[in-house]
Scaffold this motif. Structure first.
Motif, PDB file in Angstrom:
ATOM      1  N   UNK B 156       0.794  -1.235   0.000  1.00  0.00           N
ATOM      2  CA  UNK B 156       0.000   0.000   0.000  1.00  0.00           C
ATOM      3  C   UNK B 156       0.822   1.278   0.000  1.00  0.00           C
ATOM      4  N   UNK B 157       2.040   1.230   0.541  1.00  0.00           N
ATOM      5  CA  UNK B 157       2.850   2.446   0.668  1.00  0.00           C
ATOM      6  C   UNK B 157       3.944   2.448  -0.410  1.00  0.00           C
ATOM      7  N   UNK B 158       4.664   3.550  -0.522  1.00  0.00           N
ATOM      8  CA  UNK B 158       5.776   3.586  -1.501  1.00  0.00           C
ATOM      9  C   UNK B 158       6.994   2.788  -1.042  1.00  0.00           C
ATOM     10  N   UNK B 159       6.961   2.224   0.163  1.00  0.00           N
ATOM     11  CA  UNK B 159       8.146   1.523   0.682  1.00  0.00           C
ATOM     12  C   UNK B 159       8.441   0.252  -0.103  1.00  0.00           C
ATOM     13  N   UNK B 160       9.729  -0.058  -0.213  1.00  0.00           N
ATOM     14  CA  UNK B 160      10.192  -1.290  -0.859  1.00  0.00           C
ATOM     15  C   UNK B 160      11.049  -2.062   0.144  1.00  0.00           C
ATOM     16  N   UNK B 161      11.441  -3.256  -0.256  1.00  0.00           N
ATOM     17  CA  UNK B 161      12.330  -4.024   0.642  1.00  0.00           C
ATOM     18  C   UNK B 161      13.632  -3.274   0.892  1.00  0.00           C
ATOM     19  N   UNK B 162      14.052  -2.439  -0.060  1.00  0.00           N
ATOM     20  CA  UNK B 162      15.264  -1.632   0.145  1.00  0.00           C
ATOM     21  C   UNK B 162      15.075  -0.687   1.342  1.00  0.00           C
ATOM     22  N   UNK B 163      13.884  -0.145   1.468  1.00  0.00           N
ATOM     23  CA  UNK B 163      13.650   0.758   2.603  1.00  0.00           C
ATOM     24  C   UNK B 163      13.682  -0.002   3.938  1.00  0.00           C
ATOM     25  N   UNK B 164      13.138  -1.206   3.919  1.00  0.00           N
ATOM     26  CA  UNK B 164      13.259  -2.025   5.137  1.00  0.00           C
ATOM     27  C   UNK B 164      14.736  -2.258   5.446  1.00  0.00           C
ATOM     28  N   UNK B 179      29.061  -0.434  23.521  1.00  0.00           N
ATOM     29  CA  UNK B 179      29.670  -1.650  24.086  1.00  0.00           C
ATOM     30  C   UNK B 179      28.644  -2.653  24.611  1.00  0.00           C
ATOM     31  N   UNK B 180      27.392  -2.228  24.779  1.00  0.00           N
ATOM     32  CA  UNK B 180      26.353  -3.139  25.266  1.00  0.00           C
ATOM     33  C   UNK B 180      25.623  -3.867  24.136  1.00  0.00           C
ATOM     34  N   UNK B 181      25.926  -3.501  22.893  1.00  0.00           N
ATOM     35  CA  UNK B 181      25.158  -4.044  21.767  1.00  0.00           C
ATOM     36  C   UNK B 181      25.617  -5.442  21.371  1.00  0.00           C
ATOM     37  N   UNK B 182      24.665  -6.228  20.886  1.00  0.00           N
ATOM     38  CA  UNK B 182      24.917  -7.637  20.548  1.00  0.00           C
ATOM     39  C   UNK B 182      25.564  -7.805  19.172  1.00  0.00           C
ATOM     40  N   UNK B 183      25.133  -7.008  18.190  1.00  0.00           N
ATOM     41  CA  UNK B 183      25.598  -7.188  16.803  1.00  0.00           C
ATOM     42  C   UNK B 183      26.360  -5.941  16.363  1.00  0.00           C
ATOM     43  N   UNK B 184      27.627  -5.891  16.697  1.00  0.00           N
ATOM     44  CA  UNK B 184      28.425  -4.685  16.427  1.00  0.00           C
ATOM     45  C   UNK B 184      29.221  -4.842  15.135  1.00  0.00           C
ATOM     46  N   UNK B 185      28.514  -4.903  14.025  1.00  0.00           N
ATOM     47  CA  UNK B 185      29.186  -4.943  12.719  1.00  0.00           C
ATOM     48  C   UNK B 185      28.264  -4.282  11.718  1.00  0.00           C
ATOM     49  N   UNK B 186      28.882  -3.690  10.707  1.00  0.00           N
ATOM     50  CA  UNK B 186      28.064  -3.037   9.680  1.00  0.00           C
ATOM     51  C   UNK B 186      27.556  -4.057   8.675  1.00  0.00           C
ATOM     52  N   UNK B 187      26.396  -3.755   8.112  1.00  0.00           N
ATOM     53  CA  UNK B 187      25.850  -4.576   7.029  1.00  0.00           C
ATOM     54  C   UNK B 187      25.450  -3.631   5.898  1.00  0.00           C
ATOM     55  N   UNK B 188      25.246  -4.191   4.720  1.00  0.00           N
ATOM     56  CA  UNK B 188      24.853  -3.372   3.559  1.00  0.00           C
ATOM     57  C   UNK B 188      23.429  -3.736   3.138  1.00  0.00           C
ATOM     58  N   UNK B 189      22.826  -2.840   2.374  1.00  0.00           N
ATOM     59  CA  UNK B 189      21.486  -3.118   1.835  1.00  0.00           C
ATOM     60  C   UNK B 189      21.513  -4.417   1.026  1.00  0.00           C
ATOM     61  N   UNK B 190      22.562  -4.608   0.258  1.00  0.00           N
ATOM     62  CA  UNK B 190      22.661  -5.815  -0.577  1.00  0.00           C
ATOM     63  C   UNK B 190      22.690  -7.075   0.299  1.00  0.00           C
ATOM     64  N   UNK B 191      23.427  -7.001   1.404  1.00  0.00           N
ATOM     65  CA  UNK B 191      23.466  -8.168   2.306  1.00  0.00           C
ATOM     66  C   UNK B 191      22.092  -8.457   2.901  1.00  0.00           C
ATOM     67  N   UNK B 192      21.375  -7.402   3.271  1.00  0.00           N
ATOM     68  CA  UNK B 192      20.034  -7.614   3.840  1.00  0.00           C
ATOM     69  C   UNK B 192      19.134  -8.280   2.805  1.00  0.00           C
ATOM     70  N   UNK B 193      19.195  -7.784   1.567  1.00  0.00           N
ATOM     71  CA  UNK B 193      18.295  -8.299   0.527  1.00  0.00           C
ATOM     72  C   UNK B 193      18.636  -9.730   0.124  1.00  0.00           C
ATOM     73  N   UNK B 194      19.905 -10.114   0.269  1.00  0.00           N
ATOM     74  CA  UNK B 194      20.293 -11.461  -0.174  1.00  0.00           C
ATOM     75  C   UNK B 194      20.394 -12.454   0.985  1.00  0.00           C
ATOM     76  N   UNK B 195      20.052 -12.002   2.190  1.00  0.00           N
ATOM     77  CA  UNK B 195      20.110 -12.906   3.341  1.00  0.00           C
ATOM     78  C   UNK B 195      19.032 -13.984   3.219  1.00  0.00           C
ATOM     79  N   UNK B 196      19.235 -15.109   3.884  1.00  0.00           N
ATOM     80  CA  UNK B 196      18.214 -16.171   3.836  1.00  0.00           C
ATOM     81  C   UNK B 196      16.856 -15.634   4.278  1.00  0.00           C
ATOM     82  N   UNK B 197      15.809 -16.052   3.575  1.00  0.00           N
ATOM     83  CA  UNK B 197      14.457 -15.571   3.898  1.00  0.00           C
ATOM     84  C   UNK B 197      13.957 -16.258   5.173  1.00  0.00           C
TER      85      UNK B 197
END
Lengths: 386, 386
Positions: B156-164, B179-197
């Motif tokens: 319904x909105x203009x959002x795409x999976x890229x925006x997520x 220092x309290x965070x669990x996942x202290x590494x950068x990720x890219x939009x491409x990695x998010x989109x190609x991650x296992x569903x």
């Protein structure tokens, strides 16, 4: 602190409601509460709710209350504090109304324990309310852990198993006129003593049954009391007390420090002492617990409970009737509902409307203990604003 | 209504604490909170506690808090409200202190979710936080139920999976200095989109991890603030909102009415609107939930969230940073602790002490949503008393 009063109260019968779920029981109690409000209640007046629920397995508790009562436009907080859940829900609602955040709040307590004649939530409940690493694996579920206290109490005090039985006999007798009670039949001391043993010194008739049910209260600020009734019951004091969870850490098994702390807090807030309490609903999940609680609540001196119950003081007609409703023992015990239902009974008592009416009572006390005697909640109610 | 402020805050790291139990994590957070109080805190000053805990299986929650912190002389209430538990615990403590019942209250949130590398409390948690008769049996546990909302929102909105994906990328980046965070590494939009569903449209990197942890706050009345600090953070508004539990009863999957109601209540109490919010911690259990919440919290117009995140407004350095801590997505999500930890982060931000400091912020908002989008809690904090 702004004064707070109860202006409506209702509850389902406590029993094995095999054909009903918690989604049925909650709206039944709320509807009876709404009907009890003298000058009427528009449900849209309700601004917030507190829900005491311990052990039901139907899913998201706050949402179930909102959904089943179509109260989607108010906040609902679930409070859980083992078998002290009900009176702690009353306590939290009292603070919120006293703060000025809300003028009109709903308190509901409910649990669906009996799933079928052969199945209950007892083991889930037992796990949630004690230490899972230590007490639970060695079998210290409710009957066993309270039995440790009772056995030591019988050893150190003048009380005998006959005195425990007197509690059960009294509470069964009290339940006779109560249409909401689960066990409406008289029993004798001899029957209690010869009943099958559950865990010494508790026979079957020393123990509360497992029950389903719901109870509801309407708690309002002093500013709006007149809108709902000319006969409010004032929440004069609320108290919550804790103690160590594991039994190996309890220094003295013949008293419940959680109750002593909860009562102290509630009496201090009310500005009264135990001498002012005309009647009480006391947590009698097992017969001995009522006796020990007489002492912890200050109704009688240490190790004086046996003589006190024997004197008839706590029977309706006596100086300070306890569990005129039948108590957990004969009225029943759906844990989340129990404390709220105690306040329903006392609301009716203090307005002269109870099924087993105690004449002339103006100030009353409700008491829960749970979480292997690690938590207690006490509420002091009065027809006098104080 | 008496004003209330936070004067101390602490938390454990959020991670898979395989070697620690909840009895270890709670005192760790409380000790850090105590150490954070500028002018010092004598533990005996603490008069009452509220404990947000959702899913731990160690036993009686209130008692575990009292026992593990040796706080046996104060009342402890467990509040449970699905994933809104943490901010609802803050809300109930706020009411109690505002009422005058207590001057100094402890709020703790904690959960132990990861029992081993192959075992978590996820299924118990999923059962407690939805309808067990309907949504649970058809598989509507957290990823699936939020995915229904996300799929409709993308439609319904203009959002795409890229925006997520941009939400996940931003929050991982924000977690780097924490220092309290669990996942202290950068990720890219491409990695998010190609991650296992996991469940469309959520890939693995759209989802929060499962975490263990605890967080603690000290909440005090305005009368005693000066005793503890010259830099309090004021609790300006608290709000809780509900919605129907079952998904077949939700009229529009592209908005969360519970959030709209909670925010409305919190803004009204604070006497401000969303325009005054300088930064926020928003419940990003799944990437799309942060986007939808931008709209429900009034940060942007309906269906404006895609453009909003794309503009960089919610990145640190932008106009209104969201989840500078890393959020649930990268900081982690022990459900009972999450809302309390959001307030820990905002306490530090508003005092200029945060690991990923947002300069010049004076007013901030914490937001939880849970119970299959059936409950939301919002807290508005400010360095200004208002």
């Amino acid at each position: 602190m702004r004064r707070v009063a109860i202006v409506g109260a209702g509850m389902t019968a406590f029993k094995e409601h095999f054909a009903l779920g918690i989604k049925d029981l909650i709206p039944m109690a709320v509807s009876e509460m709404v009907a009890s409000v003298d000058k009427g209640l528009d449900r849209s007046d309700i601004q917030a709710a507190w829900f005491g629920e311990l052990t039901t397995t139907d899913g998201f508790p706050s949402g179930i209350l909102a959904d089943s009562c179509d109260l989607l436009d108010i906040p609902v907080t679930r409070v859980e504090n083992a078998c002290a859940t009900g009176n702690d829900a009353v306590r939290n609602a009292t603070f919120a109304v006293a703060s000025g955040a809300f003028d009109v709040a709903l308190v509901v307590g409910a649990d669906k324990v009996r799933e079928s004649s052969s199945r209950s939530t007892f083991w889930e409940w037992a796990k949630l309310t004690r230490d899972v690493a230590w007490d639970y694996p060695v079998g210290l579920v409710a009957p066993a852990n309270f039995a440790l206290h009772a056995a030591r109490y019988l050893h150190e005090s003048p009380a005998t198993r006959e005195h425990l039985a007197m509690v059960a006999v009294k509470n069964h007798k009290h339940a006779l006129p109560n249409p909401k009670a689960q066990l409406r039949y008289e029993i004798t001391v001899e029957q209690v003593l010869s009943a099958p043993m559950v865990v010494a010194p508790f026979g079957l008739l020393d123990c509360t049954p497992q029950s389903d049910g719901a109870a509801a209260l309407l708690i309002v600020a002093e500013d709006v009391v007149d809108r709902y009734t000319d006969h409010p019951v004032w929440v004069r004091g609320v108290g919550l007390g804790l103690d160590r969870v594991m039994h190996q850490h309890k220094a003295d098994l013949t008293t419940f420090p959680a109750t002593v702390k909860a009562a102290k807090a509630a009496y201090a807030m009310a500005g009264i002492g135990p001498a002012e309490i005309d009647l009480a609903e006391v947590h009698d999940c097992f017969s001995a617990v009522e006796l020990i609680s007489y002492e912890d609540l200050g109704f009688t001196e240490r190790f004086g409970a046996a003589a006190y119950v024997e004197s008839g003081a706590t029977t309706v007609g006596g100086a300070r009737p306890v569990n005129a409703s039948g108590g957990l023992k004969a009225k029943g015990h759906p844990p989340g509902a129990t404390g709220v239902a105690q306040c329903v009974e006392l609301f009716e008592q203090l307005r002269g409307e109870a099924s087993n009416q105690v004449d002339g009572a103006t100030t009353a006390l409700a008491h829960n203990i749970g979480g292997p005697t690690a938590v207690s909640a006490v509420t002091v109610l009065s027809s006098a604003k104080g």
